[in-house]
Design a protein around this motif. Structure first.
Motif, PDB file in Angstrom:
ATOM      1  N   PRO A 138     -13.697  -4.741   3.873  1.00  0.00           N
ATOM      2  CA  PRO A 138     -13.058  -4.193   2.675  1.00  0.00           C
ATOM      3  C   PRO A 138     -11.531  -4.334   2.684  1.00  0.00           C
ATOM      4  CG  PRO A 138     -14.732  -2.689   3.476  1.00  0.00           C
ATOM      5  CD  PRO A 138     -14.578  -3.752   4.518  1.00  0.00           C
ATOM      6  N   HIS A 139     -10.930  -4.259   3.879  1.00  0.00           N
ATOM      7  CA  HIS A 139      -9.484  -4.495   3.981  1.00  0.00           C
ATOM      8  C   HIS A 139      -9.143  -5.880   3.458  1.00  0.00           C
ATOM      9  CE1 HIS A 139      -6.983  -1.792   6.916  1.00  0.00           C
ATOM     10  NE2 HIS A 139      -6.774  -1.503   5.656  1.00  0.00           N
TER      11      HIS A 139
ATOM     12  N   MET B 192      -5.901   1.192  -3.889  1.00  0.00           N
ATOM     13  CA  MET B 192      -6.913   2.238  -4.095  1.00  0.00           C
ATOM     14  C   MET B 192      -6.549   3.156  -5.249  1.00  0.00           C
ATOM     15  SD  MET B 192      -9.363   1.552  -2.089  1.00  0.00           S
ATOM     16  CE  MET B 192     -10.343   3.054  -2.197  1.00  0.00           C
ATOM     17  N   ALA B 193      -5.305   3.094  -5.696  1.00  0.00           N
ATOM     18  CA  ALA B 193      -4.897   3.851  -6.890  1.00  0.00           C
ATOM     19  C   ALA B 193      -5.120   3.041  -8.160  1.00  0.00           C
ATOM     20  CB  ALA B 193      -3.432   4.259  -6.772  1.00  0.00           C
ATOM     21  N   THR B 194      -5.661   1.833  -8.016  1.00  0.00           N
ATOM     22  CA  THR B 194      -6.008   0.974  -9.154  1.00  0.00           C
ATOM     23  C   THR B 194      -7.508   1.118  -9.388  1.00  0.00           C
ATOM     24  OG1 THR B 194      -4.267  -0.578  -8.485  1.00  0.00           O
ATOM     25  CG2 THR B 194      -5.921  -1.374 -10.061  1.00  0.00           C
ATOM     26  N   PRO B 195      -7.936   1.863 -10.424  1.00  0.00           N
ATOM     27  CA  PRO B 195      -9.342   2.267 -10.530  1.00  0.00           C
ATOM     28  C   PRO B 195     -10.344   1.124 -10.449  1.00  0.00           C
ATOM     29  CG  PRO B 195      -8.009   3.529 -12.070  1.00  0.00           C
ATOM     30  CD  PRO B 195      -7.103   2.490 -11.481  1.00  0.00           C
ATOM     31  N   VAL B 196     -10.095   0.009 -11.130  1.00  0.00           N
ATOM     32  CA  VAL B 196     -11.093  -1.053 -11.158  1.00  0.00           C
ATOM     33  C   VAL B 196     -11.283  -1.660  -9.769  1.00  0.00           C
ATOM     34  CG1 VAL B 196      -9.481  -2.911 -11.787  1.00  0.00           C
ATOM     35  CG2 VAL B 196     -11.894  -3.074 -12.456  1.00  0.00           C
ATOM     36  N   LEU B 197     -10.216  -1.761  -8.999  1.00  0.00           N
ATOM     37  CA  LEU B 197     -10.314  -2.313  -7.642  1.00  0.00           C
ATOM     38  C   LEU B 197     -10.929  -1.302  -6.683  1.00  0.00           C
ATOM     39  CD1 LEU B 197      -9.813  -4.595  -5.698  1.00  0.00           C
ATOM     40  CD2 LEU B 197      -7.395  -3.933  -5.570  1.00  0.00           C
ATOM     41  N   ALA B 198     -10.539  -0.038  -6.810  1.00  0.00           N
ATOM     42  CA  ALA B 198     -11.103   1.001  -5.944  1.00  0.00           C
ATOM     43  C   ALA B 198     -12.608   1.131  -6.157  1.00  0.00           C
ATOM     44  CB  ALA B 198     -10.415   2.339  -6.219  1.00  0.00           C
ATOM     45  N   ARG B 199     -13.051   1.092  -7.410  1.00  0.00           N
ATOM     46  CA  ARG B 199     -14.497   1.191  -7.691  1.00  0.00           C
ATOM     47  C   ARG B 199     -15.247   0.008  -7.098  1.00  0.00           C
ATOM     48  NH1 ARG B 199     -12.758   3.212 -12.815  1.00  0.00           N
ATOM     49  NH2 ARG B 199     -12.866   1.103 -13.699  1.00  0.00           N
TER      50      ARG B 199
ATOM     51  N   GLY C 238       0.935  -4.175  -3.969  1.00  0.00           N
ATOM     52  CA  GLY C 238       1.641  -4.317  -2.694  1.00  0.00           C
ATOM     53  C   GLY C 238       0.961  -3.750  -1.470  1.00  0.00           C
ATOM     54  N   THR C 239       0.343  -2.554  -1.597  1.00  0.00           N
ATOM     55  CA  THR C 239      -0.189  -1.882  -0.410  1.00  0.00           C
ATOM     56  C   THR C 239      -1.636  -1.451  -0.628  1.00  0.00           C
ATOM     57  OG1 THR C 239       0.415   0.372  -1.081  1.00  0.00           O
ATOM     58  CG2 THR C 239       2.112  -0.934   0.043  1.00  0.00           C
ATOM     59  N   VAL C 240      -2.273  -1.082   0.468  1.00  0.00           N
ATOM     60  CA  VAL C 240      -3.659  -0.605   0.401  1.00  0.00           C
ATOM     61  C   VAL C 240      -3.746   0.639  -0.473  1.00  0.00           C
ATOM     62  CG1 VAL C 240      -5.549   0.395   1.753  1.00  0.00           C
ATOM     63  CG2 VAL C 240      -4.328  -1.615   2.616  1.00  0.00           C
TER      64      VAL C 240
ATOM     65  N   ARG D 163      -9.042   7.108   4.219  1.00  0.00           N
ATOM     66  CA  ARG D 163      -7.934   6.457   4.920  1.00  0.00           C
ATOM     67  C   ARG D 163      -7.225   5.459   4.001  1.00  0.00           C
ATOM     68  NH1 ARG D 163     -10.455   3.903  10.209  1.00  0.00           N
ATOM     69  NH2 ARG D 163      -8.253   3.585  10.728  1.00  0.00           N
ATOM     70  N   PHE D 164      -7.995   4.668   3.293  1.00  0.00           N
ATOM     71  CA  PHE D 164      -7.412   3.674   2.395  1.00  0.00           C
ATOM     72  C   PHE D 164      -6.528   4.331   1.334  1.00  0.00           C
ATOM     73  CE2 PHE D 164     -10.903   0.140   2.803  1.00  0.00           C
ATOM     74  CZ  PHE D 164     -10.484  -0.097   4.094  1.00  0.00           C
ATOM     75  N   ARG D 165      -6.894   5.544   0.904  1.00  0.00           N
ATOM     76  CA  ARG D 165      -6.151   6.215  -0.174  1.00  0.00           C
ATOM     77  C   ARG D 165      -4.888   6.910   0.313  1.00  0.00           C
ATOM     78  NH1 ARG D 165     -11.606   8.279  -1.442  1.00  0.00           N
ATOM     79  NH2 ARG D 165     -12.514   6.937  -3.069  1.00  0.00           N
ATOM     80  N   ASN D 166      -4.704   7.017   1.614  1.00  0.00           N
ATOM     81  CA  ASN D 166      -3.598   7.785   2.188  1.00  0.00           C
ATOM     82  C   ASN D 166      -2.252   7.177   1.771  1.00  0.00           C
ATOM     83  OD1 ASN D 166      -1.770   9.190   3.731  1.00  0.00           O
ATOM     84  ND2 ASN D 166      -2.822   8.861   5.678  1.00  0.00           N
TER      85      ASN D 166
END
Length: 491
Positions: A300-301, A320-327, A314-316, A359-362
């Protein structure tokens, strides 16, 4: 008026620290050095040393002598602090903790005999290592006798410079003193780390003394292990923040995410700390944990790295704060990867996925996608193609799994188009294919599949080729809008 020199972190400063700062939960003066650690860098001090710090509250016999094999920097920073340093845990509510497990810090280049004295000390029963893969001096997984450090140590076995040379000389001295060997525990992330270390040590000893090699092989122990925790480098911002909160100067604090994992094979030869009581997982299936991490965390990384980079993220945490990518990434983990992971006994894949997503959302961890995107030709086969092969063998769908692979191809195409070199050992070959790519899915994918060093044996699987073409076409021109549309439509 002269400016006062700031107070330095030291044992006498502990009682003056603010109540919010966690400090050692034991009397340091009553501890004994029972562990020698080779490679006393930031990861060790943020990871294994913290577990040992917890263990010392239960058993005082396992304090650490940290050894820098090449540099003097850590010794020079921490010796005036009597080994004390600060750990910053990066989370929603950052926390500071002073670690006391490091009772002694040595620089091997200056203090060889002190290091060898510790390795042959009856109280030392465990030697741990974080020396990076190159520190093992291996070639194709076996000890490289042509390596300059190994050649030096074979010619000068009483004056070693390599980790393997130090281990063998320490063990030789213990044998002469009729002491039992120490356990040598590799904590570096390389497959079969304990097995590789055992073979290297025994092979080196064999060149010097057949009886010593047999004694090590019969009596020594080299457990396998797996470690995990993101540990950003120490910077001036961390030093300033730590000094402000402690009220004194720490020359070398370290930082990491709150999450940490340490899985160890329970195969010690001379006792061990109470690891299972401080959060360490003891397991005989280290390979299973490695495989789960590789597929459920590292894959997933890579998906975030390539798809997120195409979306100009730019960052993980930003990805993860981009809804379509996080889903999409959550679906990828739960629906496409987890069913294809043969997990170790007692491993809860759903909880592991939950922890990874957290962790990804941190937001406190600024893990750059551009860095994760390095070395795709080495990472894609082990992180994604193995799962795809297992899914095909089981008759499971691979459409979700092919999107991040297609994202890598589109990323290579974009970098080549923009004249940006890849940080990848196959940069030249990849860039050549990328420059010829036109956006036609059939032609582009066929050209990439011709890179057999990456795609064999899947390159000839028509099911994989078809699914990869569909994923590549779905990403269109690789623009942020096209990628977002493909992710929203996936599955």
């Amino acid at each position: 008026m002269t400016e006062q020199t700031p107070t330095r972190l030291a044992p006498e400063a502990l009682r003056h620290l603010p109540a919010t700062i966690q400090r050692p939960a034991y009397d340091r003066d009553r501890t004994r050095i029972g562990v020698v650690h080779l490679g006393v860098g930031a990861f060790h001090r943020a990871h294994q040393a913290v577990y040992i710090d917890d263990a010392l509250a239960l058993d005082p016999d396992w304090a650490i002598c940290g050894v820098s094999l090449n540099s003097r920097d850590v010794r020079d920073a921490l010796r005036p602090q009597k080994g004390l340093y600060t750990l910053a845990l990066l989370g929603q509510t950052p926390q500071l903790r002073v670690i006391g497990a490091l009772r002694e810090v040595l620089a091997a280049r200056d203090e060889r005999e002190r290091v060898l004295g510790r390795l042959s000390d009856v109280d030392v029963r465990l030697v741990t290592l974080t020396i990076t893969e190159k520190g093992y001096c291996l070639s194709a997984g076996e000890l490289d006798f042509e390596h300059p450090d190994i050649a030096h140590d074979l010619a000068n076995p009483r004056a070693p410079v390599s980790a393997v040379g130090y281990l063998v000389e320490g063990l030789r001295r213990r044998k002469l003193q009729r002491l039992p060997p120490f356990t040598a525990l590799s904590c570096d992330n390389l497959p079969d780390n304990g097995g590789k270390l055992r073979r290297a040590v025994v092979a080196f000893a064999q060149r010097l003394d057949h009886d010593l090699a047999c004694w090590i092989a019969e009596n020594g122990a080299f457990p396998r292990s797996m470690v995990d925790s993101i540990t950003p480098a120490t910077d001036d911002a961390l030093r300033s923040r730590v000094a402000a909160e402690l009220g004194c100067v720490d020359a070398w604090p370290v930082q990491r995410e709150a999450y940490a994992q340490w899985v160890v094979e329970d195969a010690f030869c001379n006792g061990r700390p109470p690891l299972e009581r401080v959060g360490v997982t003891l397991s005989n299936d280290i390979a299973g944990y490695d495989r789960a991490k590789l597929r459920l965390l590292n894959a997933p990384h890579s998906a975030l790295a390539y798809l997120g980079s195409l979306m100009d993220i730019g960052t993980v945490a930003q990805a993860m704060a981009t809804p379509v990518l996080a889903r999409f990434v959550e679906r990828l983990m739960r629906e496409a990867i987890a069913p294809n992971v043969v997990a170790p006994r007692g491993f809860d894949a759903a909880r592991y996925v939950d922890a990874i997503l957290e962790r990804f959302r941190n937001p406190a961890i600024q893990h750059r996608l551009s860095q994760i995107a390095w070395d795709g030709s080495q990472k894609i086969p082990v992180r994604l193609l193995g799962t795809i092969a297992d899914a095909l063998a089981a008759g499971r769908p691979i459409d979700l799994l092919c999107l991040p692979v297609a994202g890598w191809l589109q990323f290579v195409r974009r970098q080549a188009r923009d004249g940006v070199a890849l940080t990848d050992p196959m940069n030249e070959a990849l860039s050549q294919v990328g420059r010829r790519a036109t956006g036609d899915a059939a032609q582009d994918v066929e050209a990439f599949l011709g890179l057999h060093g990456v795609f064999a044996p899947l390159a000839t699987d028509v099911r994989f080729a078809s699914a990869l073409r569909d994923a590549y076409a779905a990403l269109g021109d690789g623009s942020p809008e096209a990628v977002a549309t493909a992710l929203a439509s996936a599955g």
